[in-house]
Write a protein that holds these residues in place. Structure first.
Motif, PDB file in Angstrom:
ATOM      1  N   GLY A 155      31.092  57.935  34.456  1.00  0.00           N
ATOM      2  CA  GLY A 155      31.332  58.681  33.216  1.00  0.00           C
ATOM      3  C   GLY A 155      32.605  58.168  32.568  1.00  0.00           C
ATOM      4  O   GLY A 155      33.000  57.020  32.773  1.00  0.00           O
ATOM      5  N   GLU A 156      33.224  59.012  31.766  1.00  0.00           N
ATOM      6  CA  GLU A 156      34.515  58.680  31.153  1.00  0.00           C
ATOM      7  C   GLU A 156      35.586  58.586  32.243  1.00  0.00           C
ATOM      8  O   GLU A 156      35.449  59.187  33.314  1.00  0.00           O
ATOM      9  CB  GLU A 156      34.922  59.812  30.217  1.00  0.00           C
ATOM     10  N   ILE A 157      36.657  57.871  31.937  1.00  0.00           N
ATOM     11  CA  ILE A 157      37.796  57.877  32.858  1.00  0.00           C
ATOM     12  C   ILE A 157      38.456  59.250  32.776  1.00  0.00           C
ATOM     13  O   ILE A 157      38.692  59.754  31.686  1.00  0.00           O
ATOM     14  CB  ILE A 157      38.815  56.788  32.458  1.00  0.00           C
ATOM     15  N   VAL A 158      38.723  59.846  33.917  1.00  0.00           N
ATOM     16  CA  VAL A 158      39.403  61.146  33.916  1.00  0.00           C
ATOM     17  C   VAL A 158      40.892  60.913  34.174  1.00  0.00           C
ATOM     18  O   VAL A 158      41.277  60.366  35.204  1.00  0.00           O
ATOM     19  CB  VAL A 158      38.797  62.080  34.977  1.00  0.00           C
ATOM     20  N   GLU A 159      41.697  61.282  33.180  1.00  0.00           N
ATOM     21  CA  GLU A 159      43.151  61.113  33.300  1.00  0.00           C
ATOM     22  C   GLU A 159      43.768  62.375  33.898  1.00  0.00           C
ATOM     23  O   GLU A 159      43.168  63.446  33.846  1.00  0.00           O
ATOM     24  CB  GLU A 159      43.776  60.878  31.922  1.00  0.00           C
ATOM     25  N   GLY A 160      44.957  62.244  34.432  1.00  0.00           N
ATOM     26  CA  GLY A 160      45.734  63.421  34.803  1.00  0.00           C
ATOM     27  C   GLY A 160      45.528  63.910  36.223  1.00  0.00           C
ATOM     28  O   GLY A 160      46.013  64.975  36.575  1.00  0.00           O
TER      29      GLY A 160
END
Ligand code: 5AD
Ligand code: SF4
Length: 471
Positions: free
Chosen positions: A164-169
């Motif tokens: 999926g999208e890159i998950v930041e944080g």
């Protein structure tokens, strides 16, 4: 700033973080509960494990080196060569007695190996005491998956083949307080014919330059002195991002962060290493004088069969350019010996390239067939023992080169980052070129830069005396 999708993902995981903490407070044999996380393979895996450990920490876990006392055991696996996989299977087998003795322990597997369907099937069938298996694309959902494993009453297999999208944080638990891994991109689109990575890590996707630069700023503020930017092919950083940015731009931005620190990066694919990148390296004072530039083979036919998209001459031209622009560069490389159909004569081209370039060190591998890759279907008539003989020949040549390079540094004074105390009570540090230097020192010096006068050399290791400890 994390994007809104990242924020939503993180928020949805927070509930699971809290619930797992409560469950473990009752269920665990120890308080705080103990986790054993073991990482196989490359730095990307190390960086992933640091995120998982960050999440475990948020869930109230402490860590142990001993699987025997852990409440949660996780192996983060590597699929790049068969040998790495065999070790994982062996070590998972050895966990059976831990589960028999303490049935409440949760045993989990993740990483590249699990992204291969045949491996996940084997775990499902032959290792019933493994209760949780998850792939490289769902690391950010780890709290949810652990919650399911603890409460769902059945084994959890979460192995989507699409990212999926890159998950930041995500939280990161770093082992060192002066050396850090900083992933800038994930996945690989190159499909070198021998390599499993594009199949298990998915397509290339880059983090936004702001996310990377902000993380680098935080690291520098926290006192980190050695930051390694990570990606399977950092040279294609920025492709597909809405912003116009390439890897050279990113290096330049990180170099501008105020502070005394070194920037390293790996890995660079020669087909995408541009003159712009080399010029930027030579201009940026914080970029280490080290370039890891894997050439894999010195023979054009083999390079073509490997799907590497450059020739021997193009590689040599690139190296000449690097040496001209950055005369004190230390080059390192990965080499595969015994690609299917490779002849001894073709191997000699690799040997010859090694002699010409004079690398400071090499990572050498005997070809290992990976199911599902094009190379695994090719006839491979040369026996393993013969390939091992070629590899030995290569190692001998490289040993001579490294010894000569090291001897050439005796008498000079180098800037070293003090890293750890060696077994012999010596301080071990690294130069900007990533060469190991041993010298009399004390553990209080760890994490600081020092000027060291080189007095002797031993193969690829330098020995010296402290001239000055910097502040
Ligand atoms: N066999 C042997 N070595 C391999 N590598 C990648 N795939 C294989 C394989 N199937 C090596 C390459 C790569 C390094 C990380 O691992 O040299 O650069
Ligand atoms: Fe594998 Fe080639 Fe991608 Fe490196 S560039 S990860 S060797 S496919």
């Amino acid at each position: 700033m994390p994007n809104s999708q990242s924020e939503m993902e993180l928020q949805s995981q927070q509930d699971f973080v809290d619930q797992v903490r409560e469950i473990m407070a009752v269920r665990a044999a120890h308080q705080p509960p103990l986790a054993h996380v073991w990482t196989y393979g490359c730095q990307q895996n190390v960086a992933d494990s640091q995120k998982i450990k960050g999440m475990l920490q948020e869930m109230g876990f402490d860590f142990t080196d001993s699987p025997d006392e852990a409440d949660f055991i996780l192996f983060n696996t590597c699929a790049v060569r068969e040998h790495a996989e065999d070790r994982v299977f062996g070590n998972v087998g050895a966990l059976k007695h831990v589960k028999t003795r303490r049935p409440s322990v949760i045993i989990a597997l993740c990483g590249c190996m699990m992204q291969q369907p045949q491996v996940a099937d084997r775990i499902r069938k032959s290792f019933p005491y493994v209760s949780m298996v998850f792939g490289t694309h769902v690391i950010h959902r780890f709290p949810e998956l652990l919650f399911e494993a603890l409460t769902g009453g059945k084994r959890v297999f979460e192995l989507p083949d699409r990212q999926g999208e890159i998950v930041e944080g995500l939280p990161v638990m770093r082992e060192s307080d002066f050396k850090a891994w900083l992933p800038i991109m994930y996945g690989c689109d190159n499909f070198c014919s021998y390599c499993i990575v594009p199949y298990v890590r998915g397509r290339e996707r880059s983090r936004s330059s702001d996310a990377v630069v902000n993380e680098a700023k935080e690291l520098v503020k926290a006192g980190y002195k050695d930051i390694t930017l990570l990606g399977q092919n950092v040279n294609s950083y920025g492709k597909g991002l809405p912003e116009q940015v390439n890897f050279a731009d990113l290096l330049e931005r990180i170099n501008q962060i105020p502070g005394d620190f070194r920037i390293r990066f790996m890995t660079s694919h020669p087909k995408d290493a541009t003159h712009e990148l080399i010029d930027t390296m030579s201009r940026c004072d914080k970029v280490a004088r080290h370039l890891h530039l894997p050439f894999q083979s010195g023979n054009d036919q083999i390079l073509k069969a490997m799907n590497r998209h450059y020739t021997r001459q193009q590689y040599l031209d690139l190296v000449s350019y690097v040496k001209e622009k950055i005369p004190d560069i230390c080059l390192t490389s990965d080499i595969i010996v015994g690609f299917p159909g490779e002849t001894y004569e073709q191997f000699l081209d690799t040997l010859d390239l090694v002699r010409q370039v004079e690398f400071s060190s090499l990572y050498t591998f005997i070809y290992s067939p990976r199911g599902g890759t094009p190379a695994a279907k090719l006839p491979d008539p040369v026996p393993h023992e013969e390939k091992a003989g070629w590899l030995n020949e290569l190692l001998k040549v490289q040993e001579g080169i490294a010894a000569k390079r090291s001897a050439g540094m005796v008498g000079s004074t180098v800037r070293v980052l003090c890293e750890e105390m060696g077994k012999n009570g010596e301080m071990c540090g690294r130069t900007s070129g990533n060469i190991i230097v041993g010298f009399p020192g004390k553990s209080e010096m760890i994490g600081r830069f020092a000027q060291v006068h080189i007095t002797s050399s031993l193969n690829w290791i330098l020995k010296g005396e402290l001239v000055e400890l910097e502040d």
